[in-house]
Design an enzyme around this catalytic site. Structure first.
Site, PDB file in Angstrom:
ATOM      1  N   CYS A 247      54.148  28.471  23.893  1.00 28.40           N
ATOM      2  CA  CYS A 247      52.818  28.071  23.435  1.00 28.40           C
ATOM      3  C   CYS A 247      51.752  29.097  23.826  1.00 28.40           C
ATOM      4  O   CYS A 247      51.672  29.451  24.995  1.00 28.40           O
ATOM      5  CB  CYS A 247      52.490  26.714  24.045  1.00 28.40           C
TER       6      CYS A 247
ATOM      7  N   HIS B  20      46.437  26.706  22.448  1.00 25.04           N
ATOM      8  CA  HIS B  20      47.736  26.049  22.309  1.00 25.04           C
ATOM      9  C   HIS B  20      48.141  25.984  20.839  1.00 25.04           C
ATOM     10  O   HIS B  20      47.322  26.153  19.940  1.00 25.04           O
ATOM     11  CB  HIS B  20      47.656  24.595  22.790  1.00 25.04           C
TER      12      HIS B  20
ATOM     13  N   HIS C  69      48.342  29.298  26.555  1.00 22.60           N
ATOM     14  CA  HIS C  69      49.005  28.375  27.485  1.00 22.60           C
ATOM     15  C   HIS C  69      50.148  29.067  28.231  1.00 22.60           C
ATOM     16  O   HIS C  69      50.391  28.819  29.407  1.00 22.60           O
ATOM     17  CB  HIS C  69      49.536  27.180  26.673  1.00 22.60           C
TER      18      HIS C  69
ATOM     19  N   TYR D  35      43.326  17.779  24.078  1.00 26.19           N
ATOM     20  CA  TYR D  35      42.628  19.006  23.667  1.00 26.19           C
ATOM     21  C   TYR D  35      41.184  18.704  23.263  1.00 26.19           C
ATOM     22  O   TYR D  35      40.877  17.603  22.819  1.00 26.19           O
ATOM     23  CB  TYR D  35      43.323  19.630  22.450  1.00 26.19           C
TER      24      TYR D  35
ATOM     25  N   LYS E  79      56.403  28.449  28.787  1.00 25.57           N
ATOM     26  CA  LYS E  79      56.446  27.911  27.428  1.00 25.57           C
ATOM     27  C   LYS E  79      56.107  29.042  26.481  1.00 25.57           C
ATOM     28  O   LYS E  79      55.494  30.020  26.886  1.00 25.57           O
ATOM     29  CB  LYS E  79      55.374  26.825  27.241  1.00 25.57           C
TER      30      LYS E  79
HETATM   31 ZN   LIG Z   1      50.243  24.465  25.031  1.00 25.70          ZN
END
Ligand SMILES: [Zn+2]
Length: 135
Positions: free
Chosen positions: A123, A10, A115, A39, A121
Site C-alpha cells: 500500500c 493508501h 503507507h 481515512y 505492505k
Molecule cells: Zn494503507
C-alpha cells in the site's frame, strides 16, 4: 485542529475497476471495530474526492501514525490477478495531486508518505514519497 505532521497515502486494495464508496469503506472499518471510516479523503477512479472522517479527528489508517496525520486513499491497488499494482487512472492521479497540493498548503509542516513507508505492505502500490516530494 490537530497538529498535522504527516499525510499518508493508501489504496483500498480492491480491483482497479471495482467501485468503492465512502459508505463501503466505513462499513468495512466498522466491522473492524472502528467508529467509522478510518481515512479522511477518498479519491475514486473518476477523480472525485469525497470527505471521510473529519480532519479534526485522528484517523485509523496507519498504526502508530494516526494522531498527527491525514489519511488519503484512492480506490484500487489490485490488478486483475489480485496482485498489488498502481491502478490509478489519469483522473485519480490528477485529483490526488490537487488534493495533496491543497493539504500541503494548509499544513506546510506535513510530510507526504505512502503507507508502505511505515508497514510491511505494498500500500499504496507506488512510491508516494518520491512522487510528491516536490509539493
Ligand atoms: Zn494503507
Amino acid at each position: 485542529m490537530r497538529k498535522i505532521l504527516e499525510i499518508i497515502v493508501h489504496c483500498t486494495a480492491t480491483f482497479a475497476d471495482q467501485r468503492v464508496t465512502v459508505a463501503d469503506i466505513a462499513r468495512w472499518h466498522k466491522q473492524r471495530g472502528w467508529k467509522t471510516i478510518g481515512y479522511h479523503y477518498v479519491v475514486d477512479q473518476d477523480g472525485n474526492v469525497f470527505p471521510g472522517r473529519p480532519l479534526e479527528q485522528a484517523g485509523a489508517h496507519c498504526l502508530d501514525h494516526n494522531k498527527n496525520s491525514i489519511g488519503v486513499v484512492y480506490c484500487g491497488g489490485l490488478n486483475a490477478e489480485g496482485k498489488p499494482a498502481d491502478t490509478r487512472t489519469d483522473a485519480q492521479k490528477a485529483a490526488l495531486l490537487g488534493l495533496l497540493t491543497d493539504l500541503k498548503q494548509r499544513f506546510p509542516e506535513a510530510v507526504i508518505h505512502g503507507h508502505r513507508d511505515f508497514a510491511k505492505k505494498a500500500c499504496p502500490c507506488f512510491d508516494a514519497t518520491s512522487e510528491y516530494a516536490a509539493l
